[in-house]
Design a protein around this motif. Structure first.
Motif, PDB file in Angstrom:
ATOM      1  N   MET A  76       3.083  -3.300  -0.707  1.00 44.95           N
ATOM      2  CA  MET A  76       3.986  -4.439  -0.492  1.00 44.95           C
ATOM      3  C   MET A  76       3.326  -5.750  -0.906  1.00 44.95           C
ATOM      4  O   MET A  76       3.985  -6.632  -1.456  1.00 44.95           O
ATOM      5  N   GLU A  77       2.015  -5.863  -0.651  1.00 46.46           N
ATOM      6  CA  GLU A  77       1.296  -7.060  -1.093  1.00 46.46           C
ATOM      7  C   GLU A  77       1.336  -7.180  -2.613  1.00 46.46           C
ATOM      8  O   GLU A  77       1.567  -8.253  -3.156  1.00 46.46           O
ATOM      9  N   LYS A  78       1.129  -6.056  -3.302  1.00 47.50           N
ATOM     10  CA  LYS A  78       1.155  -6.068  -4.774  1.00 47.50           C
ATOM     11  C   LYS A  78       2.543  -6.441  -5.281  1.00 47.50           C
ATOM     12  O   LYS A  78       2.685  -7.118  -6.301  1.00 47.50           O
ATOM     13  N   LEU A  79       3.589  -6.014  -4.566  1.00 43.83           N
ATOM     14  CA  LEU A  79       4.959  -6.340  -4.947  1.00 43.83           C
ATOM     15  C   LEU A  79       5.366  -7.747  -4.514  1.00 43.83           C
ATOM     16  O   LEU A  79       6.407  -8.254  -4.939  1.00 43.83           O
ATOM     17  N   GLY A  80       4.577  -8.362  -3.619  1.00 43.89           N
ATOM     18  CA  GLY A  80       4.918  -9.686  -3.114  1.00 43.89           C
ATOM     19  C   GLY A  80       6.035  -9.646  -2.087  1.00 43.89           C
ATOM     20  O   GLY A  80       6.785 -10.612  -1.927  1.00 43.89           O
ATOM     21  N   LEU A  81       6.142  -8.524  -1.370  1.00 45.82           N
ATOM     22  CA  LEU A  81       7.194  -8.349  -0.365  1.00 45.82           C
ATOM     23  C   LEU A  81       6.576  -8.292   1.028  1.00 45.82           C
ATOM     24  O   LEU A  81       5.426  -7.896   1.194  1.00 45.82           O
ATOM     25  N   LYS A  82       7.357  -8.657   2.027  1.00 47.67           N
ATOM     26  CA  LYS A  82       6.902  -8.612   3.419  1.00 47.67           C
ATOM     27  C   LYS A  82       7.263  -7.254   4.010  1.00 47.67           C
ATOM     28  O   LYS A  82       8.436  -6.902   4.114  1.00 47.67           O
ATOM     29  N   LEU A  83       6.250  -6.511   4.418  1.00 50.28           N
ATOM     30  CA  LEU A  83       6.446  -5.153   4.931  1.00 50.28           C
ATOM     31  C   LEU A  83       7.450  -5.110   6.080  1.00 50.28           C
ATOM     32  O   LEU A  83       8.262  -4.195   6.170  1.00 50.28           O
ATOM     33  N   ALA A  84       7.432  -6.100   6.957  1.00 50.50           N
ATOM     34  CA  ALA A  84       8.332  -6.111   8.118  1.00 50.50           C
ATOM     35  C   ALA A  84       9.806  -6.228   7.704  1.00 50.50           C
ATOM     36  O   ALA A  84      10.692  -5.958   8.507  1.00 50.50           O
ATOM     37  N   ARG A  85      10.071  -6.595   6.459  1.00 48.03           N
ATOM     38  CA  ARG A  85      11.445  -6.755   5.984  1.00 48.03           C
ATOM     39  C   ARG A  85      11.878  -5.635   5.035  1.00 48.03           C
ATOM     40  O   ARG A  85      12.898  -5.730   4.379  1.00 48.03           O
ATOM     41  N   VAL A  86      11.063  -4.570   4.959  1.00 44.06           N
ATOM     42  CA  VAL A  86      11.316  -3.492   4.012  1.00 44.06           C
ATOM     43  C   VAL A  86      11.914  -2.273   4.713  1.00 44.06           C
ATOM     44  O   VAL A  86      11.474  -1.876   5.788  1.00 44.06           O
ATOM     45  N   LEU A  87      12.916  -1.693   4.067  1.00 46.40           N
ATOM     46  CA  LEU A  87      13.535  -0.438   4.503  1.00 46.40           C
ATOM     47  C   LEU A  87      13.445   0.567   3.363  1.00 46.40           C
ATOM     48  O   LEU A  87      13.490   0.183   2.191  1.00 46.40           O
ATOM     49  N   HIS A  88      13.361   1.836   3.708  1.00 45.14           N
ATOM     50  CA  HIS A  88      13.421   2.893   2.691  1.00 45.14           C
ATOM     51  C   HIS A  88      14.885   3.051   2.295  1.00 45.14           C
ATOM     52  O   HIS A  88      15.740   3.303   3.143  1.00 45.14           O
ATOM     53  N   GLY A  89      15.184   2.889   1.030  1.00 46.31           N
ATOM     54  CA  GLY A  89      16.570   2.949   0.581  1.00 46.31           C
ATOM     55  C   GLY A  89      16.996   4.308   0.058  1.00 46.31           C
ATOM     56  O   GLY A  89      18.005   4.852   0.473  1.00 46.31           O
TER      57      GLY A  89
END
Length: 152
Positions: free
Chosen positions: A76-89
């Motif tokens: 998530m860091e490499k993608l620049g995304l916040k892990l707490a806001r991620v869902l498996h789609g």
């Protein structure tokens, strides 16, 4: 890395990794998902069904990714995304050959699609990565695609 436009992630490659397919891990997963098919732990049963060795259950590539690949936080860091806001789609598996205990899989992974969707409840990024799995003979034996949802 902060991404201003999620489409900029397309083509981003992750560090490749190699992982052996272990007989014990195959059996552990089969037991964990409640699949008591003897092909997942008995070589003779597997050979009787036409396999050269003990085959992997359909979702076993998640085990390879978990133990051999990049961790969720790092990814998530490499993608620049916040892990707490991620869902498996979504997750898909395409098998192009048999994978059995004793194989050694080399995995490459990259982002193949990314888009932002906006709706009445806000916006979200959909990021799809693709993993390609090659065995010790260099044969492409599987492709997985994984879409994550990053809520804004």
């Amino acid at each position: 890395m902060i991404v201003s436009n999620v489409k900029d992630l397309i083509g981003l490659e992750f560090k490749p990794y190699t992982m052996p397919v272990e007989k014990g891990k195959i059996k552990e997963l089969a037991l964990a998902i409640g699949d008591d098919n003897p092909i997942y732990y008995d070589l003779e049963a597997a050979k009787k069904e036409g396999y050269d060795g003990i085959p992997i259950p359909p979702t076993f590539l998640q085990v390879i990714d978990l133990w051999g690949g990049m961790g969720s936080v790092e990814k998530m860091e490499k993608l620049g995304l916040k892990l707490a806001r991620v869902l498996h789609g979504q997750q898909s598996y395409e098998y192009l050959g048999d994978i059995v205990a004793g194989d050694v899989l080399s995995v490459t992974s990259k982002v193949v699609d990314a888009e932002t969707k906006t709706g009445s409840s806000g916006s979200m990024d959909l990021v799809t990565s693709e993993n390609q799995y090659r065995n010790q003979r260099g044969e492409l034996v599987a492709i997985t695609r994984n879409t994550i949802v990053h809520r804004h």
